[in-house]
Design a protein around this motif. Structure first.
Motif, short mmCIF file in Angstrom:
data_model
loop_
_atom_site.label_atom_id
_atom_site.label_comp_id
_atom_site.label_asym_id
_atom_site.label_seq_id
_atom_site.Cartn_x
_atom_site.Cartn_y
_atom_site.Cartn_z
N UNK A 46 42.09 26.09 23.42
CA UNK A 46 41.11 27.05 23.93
C UNK A 46 39.69 26.48 23.94
N UNK A 47 39.40 25.58 23.00
CA UNK A 47 38.03 25.04 22.92
C UNK A 47 37.65 24.32 24.21
N UNK A 48 38.61 23.66 24.85
CA UNK A 48 38.33 22.96 26.12
C UNK A 48 38.30 23.95 27.28
N UNK A 49 39.07 25.02 27.17
CA UNK A 49 39.14 25.99 28.26
C UNK A 49 37.82 26.73 28.46
N UNK A 50 36.92 26.64 27.49
CA UNK A 50 35.61 27.27 27.65
C UNK A 50 34.86 26.69 28.85
N UNK A 51 35.28 25.52 29.33
CA UNK A 51 34.63 24.91 30.50
C UNK A 51 34.79 25.76 31.75
N UNK A 52 35.85 26.60 31.81
CA UNK A 52 35.99 27.40 33.03
C UNK A 52 35.27 28.74 32.94
N UNK A 53 34.52 28.96 31.85
CA UNK A 53 33.62 30.11 31.79
C UNK A 53 32.38 29.80 32.62
N UNK A 54 31.91 30.78 33.37
CA UNK A 54 30.69 30.57 34.13
C UNK A 54 30.93 29.87 35.46
N UNK A 104 37.46 33.84 40.57
CA UNK A 104 38.50 34.54 39.80
C UNK A 104 39.67 33.63 39.43
N UNK A 105 40.11 32.80 40.36
CA UNK A 105 41.33 32.03 40.14
C UNK A 105 41.11 30.79 39.29
N UNK A 106 39.88 30.29 39.21
CA UNK A 106 39.62 29.12 38.35
C UNK A 106 39.18 29.53 36.95
N UNK A 107 38.89 30.79 36.76
CA UNK A 107 38.44 31.31 35.46
C UNK A 107 39.63 31.88 34.70
N UNK A 162 45.82 22.64 31.40
CA UNK A 162 45.58 24.04 31.76
C UNK A 162 44.34 24.17 32.65
N UNK A 163 43.28 23.49 32.25
CA UNK A 163 42.03 23.55 32.99
C UNK A 163 42.20 22.98 34.40
N UNK A 164 42.86 21.83 34.48
CA UNK A 164 43.06 21.17 35.77
C UNK A 164 43.96 21.97 36.70
N UNK A 165 45.01 22.57 36.13
CA UNK A 165 45.93 23.36 36.94
C UNK A 165 45.24 24.58 37.52
N UNK A 166 44.49 25.30 36.66
CA UNK A 166 43.77 26.49 37.13
C UNK A 166 42.77 26.11 38.23
N UNK A 167 42.03 25.03 38.01
CA UNK A 167 41.01 24.65 38.99
C UNK A 167 41.66 24.23 40.30
N UNK A 168 42.71 23.42 40.24
CA UNK A 168 43.35 22.92 41.46
C UNK A 168 43.91 24.06 42.29
N UNK A 169 44.61 24.99 41.65
CA UNK A 169 45.20 26.11 42.38
C UNK A 169 44.11 27.01 42.95
N UNK A 170 43.11 27.33 42.13
CA UNK A 170 42.01 28.17 42.61
C UNK A 170 41.24 27.52 43.74
N UNK A 171 41.03 26.21 43.64
CA UNK A 171 40.29 25.49 44.69
C UNK A 171 41.07 25.46 45.99
N UNK A 172 42.38 25.26 45.91
CA UNK A 172 43.22 25.24 47.13
C UNK A 172 43.16 26.59 47.84
N UNK A 173 43.30 27.66 47.08
CA UNK A 173 43.24 29.00 47.70
C UNK A 173 41.83 29.30 48.21
#
Length: 330
Positions: free
Chosen positions: A138-146, A113-116, A77-88
């Motif tokens: 969810x515990x790992x997803x806290x990495x995309x806060x901030x 917005x897109x990586x969070x 989940x974390x990697x997908x959100x970051x990759x898509x947000x980074x590409x855009x």
């Protein structure tokens, strides 16, 4: 008077309402709270200090003891959100106009917005459609806060030559250190994690208000509609990407789609980025407004999108039982 309950009924209300209230004061009565001493330090100048404390509190929620399937799902989940947000975000920088905007969007707002993701919304959705492993992710997803993942993306783009103003290692550490200290405290002591968890939500309206004191309605009119578009991109692009990635891995795809949101804490990211590198400062205000608008948009739209996806799956013969998606009778 039920102020808290009223704010919670408004999508992103704990962040959006103080932000807009402060923007109103700053636009029409700019000197009202600029009277020096504690008042001005808290309500006008306190944004960075409050954000730093907020990052420490959220860092404490990153649980390093979570392993197994939940860790794998959280990582995907974390990697997908970051990759898509980074590409855009990269597209936004590549095709930005002379004003630094792409389709009216500040590139740093796109990445922020897109990586969070909205952890509360994720937990609520997987609580209905997912299982315990999905919730534990969810515990790992806290990495995309901030600002951490936003800074990573911007540093990569800087190395590629698309962004001016690379972060020095000192600036990078200065932004991340509160998160790391919180992470250490939370993993050393569970009671400290629970104690600091209260600050994660309590600080949001205060730093949102202080951020709002740097914004006027001209910026909101300029960035509001673009922020709605950013929210639509977040739901339909990152949510759909998560859906298909989870489906390909034979996991519940509704859980993957449940990450298609932006949390209120992302509103602090543009200011944190600008504090680390002055080259991002000119667009920090409009980026803040756009992230705020995206937060509200995703909070309203994502549950509707999830309901739509569930109905489509049910029409194809799937059903949801005890947090699992299983094949039923079409």
């Amino acid at each position: 008077m039920r102020i808290k309950a009223t704010l919670e009924r408004i999508p992103g209300g704990m962040m959006v309402v103080p932000l807009l209230l402060a923007a109103t004061i700053n636009t029409f009565f700019p000197d009202l709270l600029r009277i020096g001493n504690f008042t001005e330090e808290l309500f006008v100048n306190g944004a960075l200090t409050l954000i730093a404390l907020f990052l420490l509190c959220t860092g404490a929620q990153i649980n390093l003891r979570s392993f197994g399937v939940s860790l794998a799902k959280g990582g995907v989940l974390l990697g997908t959100k970051w990759a898509v947000g980074a590409v855009f975000g990269l597209l936004a920088y590549m095709f930005a106009g002379s004003d630094g905007l792409w389709l009216g969007l500040a590139p740093v707002a796109v990445i922020a917005a897109m990586t969070n993701s909205n952890g509360g919304l994720y937990v609520a959705l997987v609580g209905q459609y997912g299982n315990k492993d999905d919730r534990a992710a969810y515990s790992l997803l806290a990495l995309n806060d901030g600002p951490f993942l936003t800074m990573v993306a911007l540093s990569v783009f800087g190395a590629m030559g698309f962004v001016d103003g690379m972060f020095s290692i000192v600036s990078f550490i200065a932004v991340l250190l509160p998160i790391l200290i919180g992470m250490v405290l939370g993993n050393l002591d569970e009671e400290m994690r629970e104690f600091l968890d209260k600050g994660s939500s309590m600080l949001i309206p205060f730093f949102a208000f202080a951020l709002g004191m740097g914004i006027d309605y001209a910026a909101i009119l300029e960035g509001g509609l673009a922020g709605v578009i950013l929210g639509l991109l977040t739901v339909f692009v990152t949510g759909t990407a998560g859906f298909f990635v989870f489906k390909a891995l034979k996991w519940n795809p509704i859980v993957g789609a449940s990450e298609g949101s932006t949390a209120g804490n992302a509103v602090a990211t543009p200011a944190a980025i600008a504090a680390a590198s002055a080259s991002f400062e000119p667009l920090a205000d409009i980026a803040t407004v756009q992230v705020a608008a995206a937060t509200v948009t995703t909070a309203i739209l994502l549950p509707l999108y999830i309901a739509f996806l569930v109905k489509r799956l049910e029409k194809k013969g799937f059903k949801f039982e005890n947090g699992e998606m299983v094949e039923g009778n079409a």
